[in-house]
Motif scaffolding. Structure first.
Motif, mmCIF file in Angstrom:
data_model
loop_
_atom_site.group_PDB
_atom_site.id
_atom_site.type_symbol
_atom_site.label_atom_id
_atom_site.label_comp_id
_atom_site.label_asym_id
_atom_site.label_seq_id
_atom_site.Cartn_x
_atom_site.Cartn_y
_atom_site.Cartn_z
ATOM 1 N N ILE A 1 0.845 -1.200 0.000
ATOM 2 C CA ILE A 1 0.000 0.000 0.000
ATOM 3 C C ILE A 1 0.876 1.244 0.000
ATOM 4 O O ILE A 1 0.609 2.201 -0.716
ATOM 5 C CB ILE A 1 -0.965 -0.022 1.198
ATOM 6 C CG1 ILE A 1 -1.967 -1.154 1.009
ATOM 7 C CG2 ILE A 1 -1.654 1.317 1.381
ATOM 8 C CD1 ILE A 1 -2.854 -1.411 2.192
ATOM 9 N N ARG A 2 1.940 1.220 0.793
ATOM 10 C CA ARG A 2 2.847 2.373 0.815
ATOM 11 C C ARG A 2 3.511 2.559 -0.542
ATOM 12 O O ARG A 2 3.601 3.675 -1.045
ATOM 13 C CB ARG A 2 3.902 2.217 1.907
ATOM 14 C CG ARG A 2 4.850 3.409 1.921
ATOM 15 C CD ARG A 2 5.652 3.528 3.160
ATOM 16 N NE ARG A 2 6.730 2.575 3.204
ATOM 17 C CZ ARG A 2 7.606 2.518 4.198
ATOM 18 N NH1 ARG A 2 7.493 3.322 5.234
ATOM 19 N NH2 ARG A 2 8.562 1.638 4.190
ATOM 20 N N ARG A 3 3.952 1.464 -1.151
ATOM 21 C CA ARG A 3 4.569 1.544 -2.473
ATOM 22 C C ARG A 3 3.604 2.143 -3.499
ATOM 23 O O ARG A 3 3.966 3.038 -4.258
ATOM 24 C CB ARG A 3 5.009 0.147 -2.928
ATOM 25 C CG ARG A 3 6.472 -0.006 -3.110
ATOM 26 C CD ARG A 3 6.885 -1.323 -3.730
ATOM 27 N NE ARG A 3 6.047 -2.486 -3.485
ATOM 28 C CZ ARG A 3 6.163 -3.300 -2.454
ATOM 29 N NH1 ARG A 3 7.075 -3.082 -1.538
ATOM 30 N NH2 ARG A 3 5.369 -4.344 -2.337
ATOM 31 N N ARG A 4 2.381 1.638 -3.496
ATOM 32 C CA ARG A 4 1.374 2.134 -4.435
ATOM 33 C C ARG A 4 1.078 3.610 -4.189
ATOM 34 O O ARG A 4 0.978 4.402 -5.129
ATOM 35 C CB ARG A 4 0.098 1.310 -4.313
ATOM 36 C CG ARG A 4 -0.919 1.616 -5.370
ATOM 37 C CD ARG A 4 -2.153 0.736 -5.291
ATOM 38 N NE ARG A 4 -1.875 -0.626 -4.872
ATOM 39 C CZ ARG A 4 -2.530 -1.255 -3.907
ATOM 40 N NH1 ARG A 4 -3.514 -0.679 -3.267
ATOM 41 N NH2 ARG A 4 -2.219 -2.493 -3.573
ATOM 42 N N ALA A 5 0.967 3.991 -2.921
ATOM 43 C CA ALA A 5 0.692 5.393 -2.594
ATOM 44 C C ALA A 5 1.842 6.296 -3.041
ATOM 45 O O ALA A 5 1.606 7.376 -3.599
ATOM 46 C CB ALA A 5 0.452 5.542 -1.095
ATOM 47 N N LEU A 6 3.076 5.866 -2.820
ATOM 48 C CA LEU A 6 4.223 6.678 -3.238
ATOM 49 C C LEU A 6 4.265 6.837 -4.751
ATOM 50 O O LEU A 6 4.547 7.929 -5.262
ATOM 51 C CB LEU A 6 5.519 6.065 -2.707
ATOM 52 C CG LEU A 6 5.738 6.174 -1.203
ATOM 53 C CD1 LEU A 6 6.940 5.349 -0.768
ATOM 54 C CD2 LEU A 6 5.889 7.624 -0.780
ATOM 55 N N TRP A 7 3.988 5.767 -5.479
ATOM 56 C CA TRP A 7 3.965 5.853 -6.947
ATOM 57 C C TRP A 7 2.846 6.758 -7.434
ATOM 58 O O TRP A 7 3.057 7.615 -8.301
ATOM 59 C CB TRP A 7 3.813 4.473 -7.582
ATOM 60 C CG TRP A 7 5.123 3.774 -7.759
ATOM 61 C CD1 TRP A 7 5.591 2.709 -7.062
ATOM 62 C CD2 TRP A 7 6.151 4.117 -8.682
ATOM 63 N NE1 TRP A 7 6.847 2.367 -7.496
ATOM 64 C CE2 TRP A 7 7.210 3.222 -8.493
ATOM 65 C CE3 TRP A 7 6.284 5.104 -9.656
ATOM 66 C CZ2 TRP A 7 8.378 3.272 -9.249
ATOM 67 C CZ3 TRP A 7 7.457 5.157 -10.410
ATOM 68 C CH2 TRP A 7 8.477 4.253 -10.188
ATOM 69 N N MET A 8 1.667 6.614 -6.875
ATOM 70 C CA MET A 8 0.534 7.442 -7.306
ATOM 71 C C MET A 8 0.772 8.914 -6.967
ATOM 72 O O MET A 8 0.451 9.797 -7.764
ATOM 73 C CB MET A 8 -0.769 6.945 -6.668
ATOM 74 C CG MET A 8 -1.200 5.577 -7.152
ATOM 75 S SD MET A 8 -1.388 5.472 -8.934
ATOM 76 C CE MET A 8 -2.789 6.513 -9.195
ATOM 77 N N MET A 9 1.348 9.170 -5.799
ATOM 78 C CA MET A 9 1.659 10.558 -5.449
ATOM 79 C C MET A 9 2.714 11.131 -6.385
ATOM 80 O O MET A 9 2.595 12.276 -6.828
ATOM 81 C CB MET A 9 2.154 10.645 -4.001
ATOM 82 C CG MET A 9 1.067 10.524 -2.981
ATOM 83 S SD MET A 9 1.592 10.882 -1.290
ATOM 84 C CE MET A 9 3.207 10.158 -1.151
ATOM 85 N N ALA A 10 3.731 10.352 -6.697
ATOM 86 C CA ALA A 10 4.784 10.832 -7.595
ATOM 87 C C ALA A 10 4.199 11.172 -8.963
ATOM 88 O O ALA A 10 4.477 12.246 -9.517
ATOM 89 C CB ALA A 10 5.886 9.784 -7.725
#
Length: 130
Positions: free
Chosen positions: A72-81
């Motif tokens: 979830i953290r990985r996905r959130a970081l990618w989506m935010m980027a």
């Protein structure tokens, strides 16, 4: 007070859902706030939110571990980027671009400081204390 908490809970939930689509507005804090407010105002809506297929696991992970899962953290970081790069690309004002970059940096640092909770195999991924 129950009516005020219910109103604020719905407002937080709507803002959390909107935050899923807007780059600068966060989703998670609003969903967690909505769960808290509904716990004080409406047990039925709180039960629905905590058992919701999208929001329930997030709320449960936060309430039990004060952290998030690595995927979830990985996905959130990618989506935010992606969202922030897209926003900065189309923003013509340089000072707003710098502001967006600073907000992005603060959010990323905050998210990287959150502890990772154990995955489904029971192996702890990050031993950071909350």
């Amino acid at each position: 007070m129950r009516i005020l908490f219910a109103f604020l809970g719905w407002l937080a939930l709507v803002l959390g859902i909107i935050g899923a689509f807007l780059p600068v507005m966060p989703t998670t804090p609003f969903i967690l706030l909505a769960a808290f407010l509904f716990s004080k105002s409406s047990p039925r809506i709180h039960y629905w939110l905590v058992n919701h297929p999208w929001f329930g696991p997030l709320i449960h992970d936060w309430q039990t571990h004060r952290g998030i899962r690595a995927p979830i953290r990985r996905r959130a970081l990618w989506m935010m980027a992606i969202s922030f790069v897209f926003s900065m690309y189309f923003m013509p004002l340089w000072y707003v671009r710098i502001g967006l970059a600073l907000v992005y940096g603060v959010i990323v640092l905050w998210m990287l400081r959150l502890p990772l909770i154990p995955d489904s195999s029971g192996v702890e991924l990050n031993k950071t204390k909350p």
